[in-house]
Design a protein around this motif. Structure first.
Motif, mmCIF file in Angstrom:
data_model
loop_
_atom_site.group_PDB
_atom_site.id
_atom_site.type_symbol
_atom_site.label_atom_id
_atom_site.label_comp_id
_atom_site.label_asym_id
_atom_site.label_seq_id
_atom_site.Cartn_x
_atom_site.Cartn_y
_atom_site.Cartn_z
ATOM 1 N N ASN A 136 -41.792 -12.603 12.312
ATOM 2 C CA ASN A 136 -41.136 -11.797 13.604
ATOM 3 C C ASN A 136 -41.774 -10.902 14.179
ATOM 4 O O ASN A 136 -41.636 -10.193 15.198
ATOM 5 C CB ASN A 136 -39.590 -11.285 13.074
ATOM 6 N N ILE A 137 -42.997 -10.402 13.684
ATOM 7 C CA ILE A 137 -43.763 -9.064 13.995
ATOM 8 C C ILE A 137 -44.620 -9.652 15.189
ATOM 9 O O ILE A 137 -45.073 -10.767 15.292
ATOM 10 C CB ILE A 137 -44.700 -8.607 13.069
ATOM 11 N N ASP A 138 -44.561 -8.765 16.519
ATOM 12 C CA ASP A 138 -45.270 -9.275 17.483
ATOM 13 C C ASP A 138 -46.797 -8.643 17.491
ATOM 14 O O ASP A 138 -46.782 -7.549 17.561
ATOM 15 C CB ASP A 138 -44.631 -8.433 18.706
ATOM 16 N N ALA A 139 -47.522 -9.584 17.063
ATOM 17 C CA ALA A 139 -49.084 -9.009 16.835
ATOM 18 C C ALA A 139 -49.613 -8.408 18.012
ATOM 19 O O ALA A 139 -50.619 -7.651 17.695
ATOM 20 C CB ALA A 139 -49.936 -10.221 16.494
ATOM 21 N N SER A 140 -49.285 -8.649 19.117
ATOM 22 C CA SER A 140 -49.960 -7.793 20.419
ATOM 23 C C SER A 140 -49.311 -6.570 20.959
ATOM 24 O O SER A 140 -49.912 -5.944 21.628
ATOM 25 C CB SER A 140 -49.510 -9.018 21.777
ATOM 26 N N ASN A 141 -48.262 -6.302 19.951
ATOM 27 C CA ASN A 141 -47.673 -5.074 20.330
ATOM 28 C C ASN A 141 -48.042 -4.078 19.369
ATOM 29 O O ASN A 141 -47.735 -4.248 18.186
ATOM 30 C CB ASN A 141 -45.996 -5.066 20.310
ATOM 31 N N ASP A 142 -48.868 -2.932 19.664
ATOM 32 C CA ASP A 142 -49.168 -1.895 18.758
ATOM 33 C C ASP A 142 -48.188 -0.872 18.593
ATOM 34 O O ASP A 142 -48.846 0.136 18.225
ATOM 35 C CB ASP A 142 -50.821 -1.620 19.165
#
Length: 592
Positions: free
Chosen positions: A243-249
């Motif tokens: 569920n982790i959004d890899a593009s959101n830092d």
């Protein structure tokens, strides 16, 4: 059963104070509780977010430092010319050369480190050199050139490459999980000679992650560039990884079946790995119970104090206060002919009553003074505006006569002088009274006659007049400032015929007067600025002084008739300008 009104009127002042003041106490206390909880939660959230971010960043720095040490081991072949010479060869290798490389690899791996498993060199022709801390069993049938790590190293063209958990069969008896550091061996821009691969167990990573403490309900995870788990400090919250959004830092809030997590990740610039920090939101909720108990205790104490103070007050002031409240209500509605009469004794309420009577009398006097001052101010402003109009049009007409005298047109001088005399008589006789709209039209005909003489008949005037409206009353000098604006500002850059159209038409219960020209016109921004200037939304104009006469006329109309009437400017650059004048319809019979 007594009504609520009777119940309230029969209660003592002590009970009334309690019933009245309790909401005044409870509402602020509830508000304080909610506000304190909100501020506290926000502070804890920010603190936890910062802790997660800082911890993940610190772990990433330590990880980069650790992997940098492993990177230095991968450049071993470049520091030994004998290894490079052997790597450039092909075919069978002599025992001495083989022992030489094996010895160098064994020396490199047998340092005080506990995290190195083995180091191997795969020459391009398939020759393998290996040294390990354990009895390694090399799979010589393993097609290393087809392996992902070999292809990735070749594609990196000499740069170091980090792999995730090793799951291939090149080493048959691998004792524990490991990851690899791989680098292609080449000399400058020459061909790739082979690959060095170093297998590393996870003791080094454990030494980095073990001191990290984000709380008892937390986890630190390392993922490779394919989002596969390389290392996890524990097994908590592994189900949340997809569920982790890899593009959101930034900080992310992720819900699981049993909890809500605060998640932050950072990508390692050297390895492409992702370091993920997870903390349960329950870590933030500890300590709130103490805050709530403290606030409730303070609220209870304040309520108790208010009740005690209310009980100590006397109900003898209820009736005087009610009387004063009723009188104040009448004053609020505009009835100033009231007074408080219960002024016996020296009680505080009596003193308040005397002060109320004096205040009421003073307010009534001040209102009358303000009304009188505003009436006189309005009258003075109207007269001042009228006086400002006279020199304006008189100067323009005298300029027209001077121009005719210069060209020797005596007949024109007679006509323009006659028209000017009529204009001046009209201006002097009508400035302090209302005039018929017919007189205003006649006045503007005289003015335009003078302008037509001056322009040599290049000025064309068209009238569209509703004859019934010409008997209505209006203020004097209504049209002249508008027409003057057309002549002196609208036509200053126009070559050819100059046209002015004057229309008088009814609208609803008023009169709509339009003065339209085919002059230069105005840009949209200048038009917006001029309309704002007329509406007192702008202190002055930035593009010239042509709006002063229009501003004076607009002010005169609004002073006389109110804010619903006045001027509106409509213009398009190069297409001319239209001035719309709205005035009320005042019939001749209503004139005093």
């Amino acid at each position: 059963m007594p009504s609520l009104k009777n119940y309230w009127e029969t209660r003592t002042f002590k009970k009334k104070l309690i019933i009245t003041f309790m909401p005044l106490v409870l509402i602020p206390m509830i508000f304080l509780t909610v506000l304190s909880s909100w501020i506290y939660s926000n502070q804890i959230t920010k603190s936890m977010d910062n802790n997660v971010v800082n911890t993940v960043n610190l772990v990433n720095e330590h990880l980069d430092t650790y992997l940098d040490e492993l990177t230095r081991l991968s450049v071993l072949p470049y520091y030994n010319s004998q290894i490079l010479n052997i790597m450039q060869q092909t075919g069978n290798i002599g025992d001495s050369d083989f022992k030489l490389i094996q010895g160098l690899l064994s020396q490199a791996i047998r340092n005080p480190r506990e995290d190195l498993q083995s180091v191997s060199i795969y020459r391009r022709d398939g020759q393998i050199f290996t040294s390990s801390l354990y009895d390694v069993a090399i799979n010589y049938q393993y097609d290393f050139k087809s392996s992902p790590w070999y292809k990735k190293a070749i594609a990196s063209n000499g740069k170091v490459v980090f792999t995730g958990k090793v799951n291939d069969s090149r080493i048959i008896n691998r004792p524990e999980p490991a990851f690899s550091v791989v680098r292609a061996i080449k000399i400058y821009n020459g061909p790739i000679l082979g690959v060095i691969i170093i297998d590393v167990n996870f003791t080094g990573l454990e030494s980095i992650f073990k001191p990290v403490d984000l709380g008892k309900d937390s986890n630190i995870i390392v993922l490779d560039d394919h989002h596969q788990n390389i290392y996890s400090k524990n097994n908590r919250y592994m189900e949340a990884l997809p569920n982790i959004d890899a593009s959101n830092d930034r900080i992310q809030d992720i819900k699981t079946a049993s909890d809500k997590l605060i998640v932050h990740h950072i990508d390692s610039a050297d390895t492409g790995w992702k370091i993920v920090g997870m903390v349960s939101e329950s870590e933030m909720n500890q300590g709130k119970a103490i805050l709530y108990k403290t606030i409730l205790t303070v609220m209870a104490l304040i309520v108790l104090v208010i009740v005690i103070v209310s009980v100590l007050l006397s109900d003898t002031i209820t009736k005087p206060l009610k009387t004063l409240r009723m009188l104040m209500g009448k004053v609020e509605k505009g009835d100033f002919n009231v007074a408080y009469h219960s002024l016996n004794g020296n009680l505080e309420i009596s003193l308040v009553g005397r002060a109320f009577n004096k205040m009421n009398q003073k307010i009534d006097e001040l209102i009358n003074q303000v009304l009188e001052i505003r009436f006189k101010q309005k009258e003075a402003e109207l007269n001042n505006l009228k006086l400002q109009i006279r020199p304006h049009f008189l100067f323009n007409n005298l300029e027209a006569i001077r121009a005719l005298a210069e060209i020797g047109d005596r007949e024109g001088i007679v006509e323009i002088t006659s028209a000017l005399g009529g204009m001046l008589r009209y201006s002097l006789n009508k400035q302090d009274s209302k005039v018929e709209l017919r007189d205003e039209i006649h006045q503007i005909r005289n003015y335009l006659k003078i302008e037509q003489i001056r322009s040599g008949d290049s000025l064309i005037v068209d009238y569209d007049l509703d004859q019934e409206l010409l008997n209505c009353m209006t203020i004097p000098i209504l049209l002249q400032p508008v027409v003057e604006n057309c002549i002196h500002h609208g036509f200053d850059q126009v070559n050819g015929p100059k046209k002015i159209k004057i229309a008088v038409q009814p609208y609803e219960s008023g009169i709509f007067i339009m003065v339209q020209d085919n002059g230069t016109g105005m840009t949209a921004s200048d038009q917006m600025e001029l309309n704002a200037y007329l509406a007192d939304e702008a202190a002055e104009l930035t593009f010239g002084s042509s709006g002063i006469g229009l501003k004076n006329l607009h002010s005169r109309i609004q002073l006389e008739y109110g804010p619903l009437f006045g001027l509106t400017i409509i213009s398009e650059y190069g297409e001319g300008m239209t001035v719309q004048i709205k005035i009320p319809r005042v019939e001749l019979r209503t004139r005093i």
